[in-house]
Design an enzyme around this catalytic site. Sequence first.
Site, PDB file in Angstrom:
ATOM      1  N   HIS A   1      -9.336   9.813   4.307  1.00 33.94           N
ATOM      2  CA  HIS A   1      -8.333   9.623   2.917  1.00 33.94           C
ATOM      3  C   HIS A   1      -9.286  11.444   2.951  1.00 33.94           C
ATOM      4  O   HIS A   1     -10.552  11.331   1.697  1.00 33.94           O
ATOM      5  CB  HIS A   1      -8.686   8.846   2.498  1.00 33.94           C
ATOM      6  CG  HIS A   1      -8.375   7.456   2.895  1.00 33.94           C
ATOM      7  ND1 HIS A   1      -8.690   6.159   2.369  1.00 33.94           N
ATOM      8  CD2 HIS A   1      -7.523   7.088   3.502  1.00 33.94           C
ATOM      9  CE1 HIS A   1      -7.648   4.786   3.011  1.00 33.94           C
ATOM     10  NE2 HIS A   1      -7.702   5.755   4.451  1.00 33.94           N
TER      11      HIS A   1
ATOM     12  N   HIS B   1       0.767  -1.320   0.131  1.00 32.23           N
ATOM     13  CA  HIS B   1       0.209   0.019  -0.052  1.00 32.23           C
ATOM     14  C   HIS B   1       1.123   1.844   0.146  1.00 32.23           C
ATOM     15  O   HIS B   1       2.396   1.296   0.371  1.00 32.23           O
ATOM     16  CB  HIS B   1      -1.252  -0.426   1.087  1.00 32.23           C
ATOM     17  CG  HIS B   1      -0.283   0.070   2.408  1.00 32.23           C
ATOM     18  ND1 HIS B   1       0.343   0.886   2.272  1.00 32.23           N
ATOM     19  CD2 HIS B   1       0.132  -0.944   3.343  1.00 32.23           C
ATOM     20  CE1 HIS B   1       1.095   1.102   3.960  1.00 32.23           C
ATOM     21  NE2 HIS B   1       0.409  -0.404   4.939  1.00 32.23           N
TER      22      HIS B   1
END
Length: 492
Positions: free
Chosen positions: A409, A398
């Site tokens: 996010h 990731h």
Amino acid sequence: MKAQFAFVLSCLACLMTFAQDGLPEDYLSKEFHKGRREALRKNMPDNSVAVFFANPVRNRANDVEYIYHQDPNFYYLTGYKEPHAVLVIFSDNQTDINGNTYNERLYVQERNARAEQWTGRRLGVEGAIERLGFENAFVGRDFLNSGIDFTTFDNVMYFSFKDDYRDTRNSADLYDLIQSFKSQIKLINNYTIENKTEDIEVDANANVEAESVKRDTRTLSRLMAGLREIKTPEELVLLKKAVRISAMGQREIMKAMHPGMSETEVQGVHEYIYKKYGSEYEGYPSIVGAGNNGCVLHYIENNKMKVENDLVLMDLGAEYHGYTADVTRTIPANGKFSKEQKLIYDIVYEAQEAGIAATVIGNYMQSPDAAARQVVYKGLIDLGIAKDDTDARQYFPHGTSHHIGLDVHDPGLYGMLEANMVITVEPGIYIPEGSDCDPKWYGIAVRIEDDILITENGPVNLSAEAPRTSRDIEKLMKEKSVLGQLKLPKLD
Ligand code: GLY
Ligand code: MN
Ligand code: MN
């Protein structure tokens, strides 16, 4: 002078009202939201209009809804926390039929005594004017005949509608299943899942195009990301608080952890600490994975009955007045890293140090990732776990950094790093059972994640109160936890 005195009195009266209500007083101010609308308006193209919708209410089961969470853009621009609302922002002043000028309008839920008895107080139009500071607030029904002629604008900007129960990657998603059922029971004409287009929005736009309104999502995404990626001082107060609360959760579990704990209980300790500090929610579903479970990046089952002698990966974030932290610590359940666990842990720590050192103004959003990745890859190759960089990638699958804010996010332009951005630095190594390496590494999963404020004077680690080095973690784990004194009766 008189006016000033009256102003001070009215402020005092206002504060007293809040104090009487027993409510927190540290929410974003109406001036903040107004300022954000002005900043957006300034950047909007000429003769454009931006339309924002509140998040939908989601049904959980029968007559129970999921806890309502406002759309972050909507909250950022209004402070309004209720559903069924629309915000319209115009780039230029508009004139209504009475000759009044306006450049924004808010449509909110109507007050309704019966509904409010069940689901709580609504702000209504008056609240939107007084508490949120809107001059032009209306009830939702007024939007149906808003009198706004959208065809006169060069750009009509709005985000995709929240039909996110549609999964365009799934060849038979819930929408398909329902539509096909409707056609089977002859409620609608034939529906076949082959009807599905790659991009549902294209369909949704068909009518809009026909009415010759130029719809623009890309500009609006860019404008909002550009605003939200730089935090104002008011936002930073709340965000720092969310991060510190999360760090406190990590500290308390380090003291309380023992091999007999379940993943669920570990999660509960963090979340209890969040509530103790007045944080309303978690910013995302808490991740607590012991041993191999830590290899699932967004593992949220958290149902292993005993963490035993494994490493426990804990990725949790408190949400405080809308702002969410994102902090991960990985600790040995029995208080001491094994040789293999420590070797992997220390690589991730060094990688994170390199990543944090790269979070400086003038670098790019990708810089921390490049720095951390290099350390992880070299470490894995040196230990004989990976053959080369390409092989090593599977153990660090990731990215390393994202913005945080109202969203875990948070939106951003992902270009250069600038002062007052807050980003994560979160390298990890995950070695699932059955990997192509010596089995002694199996089930070791480590992620260390901190929230970094970028400043003119270099990176500031906002989550530094939670120990990070293997030594400091072992040291804190030796301390006694007050939670150990909480003894409950057995239920069976
Ligand atoms: N907690 C999700 C993430 O770290 O991005
Ligand atoms: Mn993260
Ligand atoms: Mn995280």
